[in-house]
Design an enzyme around this catalytic site. Structure first.
Site, PDB file in Angstrom:
ATOM      1  N   CYS A   3       0.843  -1.199   0.000  1.00 47.84           N
ATOM      2  CA  CYS A   3       0.000   0.000   0.000  1.00 47.84           C
ATOM      3  C   CYS A   3       0.878   1.248   0.000  1.00 47.84           C
ATOM      4  O   CYS A   3       1.751   1.401   0.853  1.00 47.84           O
ATOM      5  CB  CYS A   3      -0.903  -0.019   1.232  1.00 47.84           C
ATOM      6  SG  CYS A   3      -1.740   1.538   1.534  1.00 47.84           S
ATOM      7  N   CYS A   6       0.745   3.273   3.296  1.00 50.81           N
ATOM      8  CA  CYS A   6       1.439   2.552   4.372  1.00 50.81           C
ATOM      9  C   CYS A   6       2.949   2.705   4.205  1.00 50.81           C
ATOM     10  O   CYS A   6       3.676   2.897   5.189  1.00 50.81           O
ATOM     11  CB  CYS A   6       1.053   1.078   4.380  1.00 50.81           C
ATOM     12  SG  CYS A   6      -0.564   0.737   5.121  1.00 50.81           S
ATOM     13  N   HIS A  45      -4.206   1.031   8.687  1.00 54.84           N
ATOM     14  CA  HIS A  45      -4.765   0.940   7.332  1.00 54.84           C
ATOM     15  C   HIS A  45      -6.262   0.635   7.371  1.00 54.84           C
ATOM     16  O   HIS A  45      -6.678  -0.373   7.943  1.00 54.84           O
ATOM     17  CB  HIS A  45      -4.041  -0.146   6.515  1.00 54.84           C
ATOM     18  CG  HIS A  45      -4.585  -0.271   5.123  1.00 54.84           C
ATOM     19  ND1 HIS A  45      -3.914   0.198   4.020  1.00 54.84           N
ATOM     20  CD2 HIS A  45      -5.753  -0.783   4.672  1.00 54.84           C
ATOM     21  CE1 HIS A  45      -4.652  -0.014   2.949  1.00 54.84           C
ATOM     22  NE2 HIS A  45      -5.768  -0.619   3.318  1.00 54.84           N
ATOM     23  N   ASN A  83     -12.564  11.144  -0.582  1.00 57.25           N
ATOM     24  CA  ASN A  83     -13.095  10.442  -1.742  1.00 57.25           C
ATOM     25  C   ASN A  83     -13.269   8.966  -1.393  1.00 57.25           C
ATOM     26  O   ASN A  83     -12.371   8.355  -0.795  1.00 57.25           O
ATOM     27  CB  ASN A  83     -12.142  10.589  -2.933  1.00 57.25           C
ATOM     28  CG  ASN A  83     -12.097  12.013  -3.463  1.00 57.25           C
ATOM     29  OD1 ASN A  83     -13.120  12.693  -3.495  1.00 57.25           O
ATOM     30  ND2 ASN A  83     -10.917  12.463  -3.857  1.00 57.25           N
ATOM     31  N   THR A  91      -8.318   6.964  -5.728  1.00 54.79           N
ATOM     32  CA  THR A  91      -7.255   6.238  -6.434  1.00 54.79           C
ATOM     33  C   THR A  91      -6.365   5.457  -5.480  1.00 54.79           C
ATOM     34  O   THR A  91      -5.746   4.480  -5.892  1.00 54.79           O
ATOM     35  CB  THR A  91      -6.381   7.204  -7.255  1.00 54.79           C
ATOM     36  OG1 THR A  91      -5.829   8.189  -6.385  1.00 54.79           O
ATOM     37  CG2 THR A  91      -7.198   7.883  -8.345  1.00 54.79           C
ATOM     38  N   HIS A  96      -7.847   8.487   3.395  1.00 50.94           N
ATOM     39  CA  HIS A  96      -7.134   9.758   3.508  1.00 50.94           C
ATOM     40  C   HIS A  96      -8.122  10.901   3.392  1.00 50.94           C
ATOM     41  O   HIS A  96      -9.150  10.785   2.729  1.00 50.94           O
ATOM     42  CB  HIS A  96      -6.041   9.885   2.439  1.00 50.94           C
ATOM     43  CG  HIS A  96      -6.514   9.646   1.043  1.00 50.94           C
ATOM     44  ND1 HIS A  96      -6.706   8.380   0.537  1.00 50.94           N
ATOM     45  CD2 HIS A  96      -6.864  10.499   0.053  1.00 50.94           C
ATOM     46  CE1 HIS A  96      -7.141   8.465  -0.705  1.00 50.94           C
ATOM     47  NE2 HIS A  96      -7.248   9.743  -1.027  1.00 50.94           N
TER      48      HIS A  96
HETATM   49  P1  AMP Z   1      -7.667  10.194  -4.094  1.00 54.02           P
HETATM   50  O1  AMP Z   1      -7.868  10.528  -5.551  1.00 54.02           O
HETATM   51  O2  AMP Z   1      -8.681  10.818  -3.186  1.00 54.02           O
HETATM   52  O3  AMP Z   1      -7.493   8.707  -3.864  1.00 54.02           O
HETATM   53  O4  AMP Z   1      -6.319  10.916  -3.690  1.00 54.02           O
HETATM   54  C1  AMP Z   1      -5.068  10.347  -3.808  1.00 54.02           C
HETATM   55  C2  AMP Z   1      -4.096  11.495  -3.804  1.00 54.02           C
HETATM   56  O5  AMP Z   1      -2.798  10.996  -3.542  1.00 54.02           O
HETATM   57  C3  AMP Z   1      -4.008  12.248  -5.149  1.00 54.02           C
HETATM   58  O6  AMP Z   1      -4.386  13.608  -4.936  1.00 54.02           O
HETATM   59  C4  AMP Z   1      -2.530  12.116  -5.539  1.00 54.02           C
HETATM   60  O7  AMP Z   1      -2.017  13.286  -6.123  1.00 54.02           O
HETATM   61  C5  AMP Z   1      -1.877  11.806  -4.215  1.00 54.02           C
HETATM   62  N1  AMP Z   1      -0.622  11.064  -4.288  1.00 54.02           N
HETATM   63  C6  AMP Z   1      -0.367   9.947  -5.019  1.00 54.02           C
HETATM   64  N2  AMP Z   1       0.897   9.512  -4.801  1.00 54.02           N
HETATM   65  C7  AMP Z   1       1.449  10.386  -3.914  1.00 54.02           C
HETATM   66  C8  AMP Z   1       2.740  10.490  -3.301  1.00 54.02           C
HETATM   67  N3  AMP Z   1       3.723   9.609  -3.549  1.00 54.02           N
HETATM   68  N4  AMP Z   1       2.957  11.522  -2.448  1.00 54.02           N
HETATM   69  C9  AMP Z   1       1.986  12.425  -2.205  1.00 54.02           C
HETATM   70  N5  AMP Z   1       0.751  12.367  -2.738  1.00 54.02           N
HETATM   71  C10 AMP Z   1       0.479  11.380  -3.590  1.00 54.02           C
HETATM   72 ZN    ZN Z   2      -2.243   1.374   3.733  1.00 48.78          ZN
END
Ligand code: AMP
Ligand code: ZN
Length: 107
Positions: A3, A6, A45, A83, A91, A96
């Site tokens: 993950c 994580c 998690h 989300n 995603t 979060h």
């Molecule tokens: P969600 O679309 O609500 O699942 O948000 C996931 C968020 O994680 C997106 O806004 C991405 O830009 C962010 N994200 C993905 N990988 C990373 C990373 N390595 N460091 C910081 N943010 C990330």
């Molecule tokens: Zn996790």
């Protein structure tokens, strides 16, 4: 552990940390949609808000309030977003909370 969040919490993947306590870890979104765009993540998690106990949501929200003040967005305002699932565009399958601020945020 496969993950992404994580691994960020464990420090295996670098992040721009803005806050950490016993329950949550917070870092800047890699693709910021606003001048302040912080992700607040529980250290335990959960796939989404559907799985998380209310205490966890409370810890995340209290951290969001502290971070909003530290980022200086508490007076003009900010948005908290969780989300959940495909239609919302979740995603990363680790719960979060997005904290967005520093500009006007139209719906
Ligand atoms: P969600 O679309 O609500 O699942 O948000 C996931 C968020 O994680 C997106 O806004 C991405 O830009 C962010 N994200 C993905 N990988 C990373 C990373 N390595 N460091 C910081 N943010 C990330
Ligand atoms: Zn996790």
């Amino acid at each position: 552990m496969n993950c992404l969040f994580c691994r960020i919490i464990e420090g295996e993947i670098p992040s721009a940390k803005v806050y950490e306590d016993e329950f949550v870890f917070a870092f800047r979104d890699i693709n910021p949609l606003a001048p302040t765009h912080v992700l607040i993540v529980p250290k335990t998690h959960y796939d989404s808000v559907l799985d998380a106990p209310h205490e966890t949501i409370g810890h995340m929200t209290e951290a969001a309030k502290l971070i909003a003040k530290a980022e200086g967005v508490d007076e003009k305002g900010f948005r908290l977003v969780m989300n959940t699932g495909a239609d919302a565009g979740q995603t990363v399958k680790h719960l979060h909370m997005h904290l967005l601020g520093g500009r006007e945020l139209p719906m």
